[in-house]
Design an enzyme around this catalytic site. Structure first.
Site, mmCIF file in Angstrom:
data_model
loop_
_atom_site.group_PDB
_atom_site.id
_atom_site.type_symbol
_atom_site.label_atom_id
_atom_site.label_comp_id
_atom_site.label_asym_id
_atom_site.label_seq_id
_atom_site.Cartn_x
_atom_site.Cartn_y
_atom_site.Cartn_z
ATOM 1 N N GLY A 1 52.238 26.079 16.620
ATOM 2 C CA GLY A 1 51.887 24.960 15.755
ATOM 3 C C GLY A 1 50.563 25.089 15.035
ATOM 4 N N ASP B 1 49.523 30.235 21.246
ATOM 5 C CA ASP B 1 50.185 30.089 19.954
ATOM 6 C C ASP B 1 51.019 28.819 19.970
ATOM 7 O OD1 ASP B 1 52.698 30.430 21.041
ATOM 8 O OD2 ASP B 1 53.100 32.347 20.096
ATOM 9 N N ARG C 1 48.307 25.589 12.147
ATOM 10 C CA ARG C 1 48.481 25.620 10.695
ATOM 11 C C ARG C 1 47.167 25.454 9.950
ATOM 12 N NH1 ARG C 1 52.434 26.877 12.766
ATOM 13 N NH2 ARG C 1 54.488 25.918 12.743
ATOM 14 N N HIS D 1 57.043 29.553 22.617
ATOM 15 C CA HIS D 1 57.916 30.347 21.741
ATOM 16 C C HIS D 1 58.290 29.571 20.483
ATOM 17 C CE1 HIS D 1 58.027 32.694 25.358
ATOM 18 N NE2 HIS D 1 58.532 31.663 26.008
#
Lengths: 354, 395
Positions: A282, A280, A284, A249
């Site tokens: 982190g 999901d 980037r 989360h």
């Protein structure tokens, strides 16, 4: 002569009076969208657009786990037919990058989820609509051209939850993620932390029977979002769950939760192909997404970067962030030496202690 | 009545002359310089004041246009690999021997028929005229002056290879970015052979790399990045250029018929690929991550060198580049079994700082550092350098 000489002298004089050139960004500048070259650069722009409370909700994120995974790139692999198409629950997706759910997106942009949906479909990405959206799911579905999924918190009142899920499925949502592991809201979201009034969020009295009830009455594929252990993933699949989303989360609820990318391999192993595993937390960079695919994830949800794009530039920002990640992923896939995600295996990475 | 008359004859009165003098002084660059609190830092030192290669980088930064310096400095994407290329040297320590006769140090070697005074070569890098008007010819001049260091001429050199070869007498190799139409590769290779190139290095990594920080430079220059990128026709639906995605192993077999010089593959980072290079008849391997400019999050080339040397088992020479700056860096690669080390950014800094004499001096510094490192670690010959020289804690 002397008078002519004083002309250039005066020019230098004027130049000397000028303030020194500012190096870097003037504070508060919103650069034109075309100036940004990767998803991380949208964060400071979002900060300039948002008040502190809104920005704090989407700032940062831990991605140090990715620094301990290095590639083992293969040479001389023909990747001219590079193909990122990913099939999930019967839908062919342009790339394995989805936009993750986030509550109350009007905090970040006046059009909230509507702009997010427009940006997502412009980038041909699926979007997971949050249960606590600021716009009704039918309106979001009307804006979106691409596939939508729905995310729901397991509330104590199962009835209203089910009616919302049914409404979402009717509106066109192709799959439903039940968020687990967030029985209460974030500390501080309800003033200072007090035991007497814990902020409600999911259903603290939550168990497999509850999930069973939902599963039986929902026709769309059901995923559990928030699974962080191999054991629970196995149980979930045994209980008929059709997909796993490995997630902490965004790390916002409890300090010290493991990074999803670090627990992904054992969860993929435990599930053993019986259900797609998504992840999901982190992500980037295209290389981050590639690492998840290498470990066996079917797709990746990106949340913060899309929200930075939304806050900074609206739908166009969302589109650009997602497109930048898609392009980085394609580039890295070609350079690691695979023409599509199915050709990947764990041979393509090495875990590095440093 | 009198004053204008005196003016006409060239006389200036006291008040007027003070006004002119004050104006001159105020506008003078000398005065401007007094206001610069950092003026000491912008002094350009002489070449003799620089003692290691990093001193040249600062000077190249001072002297070059920002874009030329940046092009040399950048790595791909988030530059993880660029940083790791330097970090890896901290994970490897030298264990010296003290009671060894090191009164003479022998660094000569021969690789694929090219005699070298040091196991050091200049790696192929693009566009040297951006660094100095003498361009690649200047680099070659500097290389030859620095104990005939062999230079690998880039496929993207800014002048024809004949001109580069004619500028000095030292050995040259040539680098090739292969073209999908195999016949197109014939001409540059034949030209290089005619010019005296003694080996060809085929670069096969960097299939789709991209220096995103180069876009920042365009932005600083007032141009907009992706507007330049978008309308290109050679992009696929994921907006990446397709021109290097066709590479296949048969390429080496096809190129072989055009040349009668040794052929090396550059960009190998895994042992399996090294093995296949040998299967396809390559005469040498260059372990490289393209100086951190290909796939970000690749390993540093030095940390994968041992496994590649092991699998090659002496059948062909293994060269290495990416991140090498000091003599001791080179010694570490030699200890793991590399035949030679290629330097890319180092000669660029030398050329950018002082032109050909800078390229010469910076190579001489590295050569001297290598000799010192060999002497101080008790390894007087290249043959005496083995893995007992290093204690590696590789991740």
């Amino acid at each position: 002569m002397a008078r002519i000489g004083s002309l250039p002298a005066a020019t230098l004089l004027i130049r000397a009076q000028r303030s020194p050139q500012i190096i870097g960004e003037p504070p508060g500048r919103i650069p034109p969208l075309d100036e940004l070259v990767n998803s991380l650069e949208f964060e400071p722009v979002a900060q300039r657009k948002l008040d502190d409370a809104a920005f704090n909700a989407i700032s940062g994120g831990n991605r140090s786990g990715f620094d301990h995974i290095v590639f083992r790139p293969r040479l001389m692999v023909n990747t001219q037919n590079l193909d990122l198409t990913t099939e999930l629950f019967g839908d062919a997706m342009f790339t394995p990058i989805l936009i993750g759910p986030a509550s109350h997106q009007n905090r970040f942009h006046p059009e909230g989820e509507l702009a997010m949906a427009r940006g997502a479909s412009a980038a041909q990405a699926a979007m997971v609509v949050a249960d606590r959206s600021d716009h009704p799911v039918e309106r979001i579905a009307a804006e979106a051209g691409g596939p939508l999924w729905y995310q729901a918190y397991p509330e104590s009142d199962g009835h209203s939850l089910l009616s919302r899920i049914h409404k979402a499925v009717e509106a066109g949502c192709k799959a439903v993620c039940i968020t687990v592991g967030t029985p209460y809201g974030q500390i501080g979201s309800n003033g200072y932390p007090r035991l007497s009034t814990l902020p409600p969020m999911g259903n603290p009295a939550f168990d497999w029977n509850y999930i069973d009830r939902i599963r039986r009455s929902v026709t769309a594929p059901l995923l559990l979002k928030g699974v962080m252990s191999a054991e629970e993933a196995k149980t979930a699949v045994k209980n008929g769950i059709q997909g796993i989303v490995v997630s902490n989360h965004g790390g916002g609820f409890v300090h010290g939760l493991a990074e999803p990318i670090t627990v992904l391999p054992e969860i993929v192993d435990a599930v053993g192909g019986r259900a797609p595993v998504l992840v999901d937390g982190g992500f980037r960079r295209g290389s981050d997404v590639l690492k998840a695919l290498i470990f066996g994830a079917k797709a990746v949800l990106i949340s913060r970067p899309a929200l930075w794009g939304l806050a900074a530039y609206g739908a166009e920002g969302v589109r650009t962030v997602v497109e930048l990640l898609q392009t980085e992923l394609a580039r890295d896939l070609a350079m690691v030496g695979a023409a599509n995600p199915q050709d990947l295996s764990r041979d393509f990475v090495k875990i590095s202690r440093r | 009545m009198k004053q204008p008359e005196r003016h006409r004859h060239g006389y200036v009165d006291r008040r007027e002359s003070i006004r002119l003098l004050t104006g001159f002084l105020a506008g003078s660059p000398l005065l401007l310089a007094q206001q610069d609190p950092f003026r000491d830092h912008s002094r350009i030192p002489s070449i003799d004041e620089l003692i290691d290669v990093f001193d040249f980088e600062a000077l190249a930064y001072e002297k070059l246009p920002r874009s030329a310096y940046n092009y040399t400095a950048y790595g791909a994407a988030g530059e993880f690999t660029l940083r790791r290329n330097r970090e890896v040297f901290k994970w490897i320590e030298l264990i010296p021997k003290g009671v060894v006769n090191v009164s003479s140090i022998d660094t000569t070697t021969e690789i694929l028929g090219t005699r070298m005074n040091f196991p050091i070569m200049v790696a192929p890098t693009a566009g040297h005229t951006a660094l100095h008007p003498s361009g690649e010819a200047g680099t070659h001049e500097g290389c030859t002056a620095a104990a005939e260091t062999p230079m690998i001429v880039s496929h993207a050199a800014s002048m024809p290879i004949e001109e580069i070869a004619a500028s000095a007498s030292g050995p040259i190799w040539v680098q090739l970015y292969p073209s999908p139409d195999i016949e197109t590769n014939r001409k540059p290779l034949e030209k290089a052979q005619a010019a005296g190139a003694r080996a060809v290095v085929v670069t096969v990594d960097q299939e789709a790399a991209f220096y995103e920080r180069a876009l920042h430079d365009r932005n600083l220059a007032g141009r907009r990045s992706r507007r330049i990128r978008r309308p290109r026709r050679d992009l696929n639906r994921y907006r990446i250029p397709v021109k290097r995605l066709w590479y296949e192993w048969k390429l080496f077999d096809q190129l072989r018929s055009f040349i009668n010089m040794p052929m090396l593959a550059k960009g190998v980072l895994i042992a399996e690929d090294a093995k296949r290079c040998i299967e396809h008849g390559l005469d040498g391997i260059v372990v490289s991550n393209h100086g951190g400019r290909a796939l970000d999050y690749s390993p540093s080339s030095l940390e994968v060198l041992p496994e590649i040397v092991d699998v090659v088992a002496g059948r062909v020479p293994v060269l290495i580049d990416s991140g090498f700056r000091r003599g001791s860096d080179i010694l570490k690669a030699l200890a793991f079994g590399a035949s030679a080390v290629c330097l890319g950014r180092v000669p660029r800094w030398g050329l950018g700082a002082f032109g050909p004499p800078g390229a010469q001096r910076i190579l001489e510094i590295v050569q001297a550092e290598l000799v010192m490192a060999m002497a101080h670690s008790g390894r007087p010959t290249l043959a005496s350098i083995d893995r007992s020289l290093v204690r590696a804690d590789l991740p």
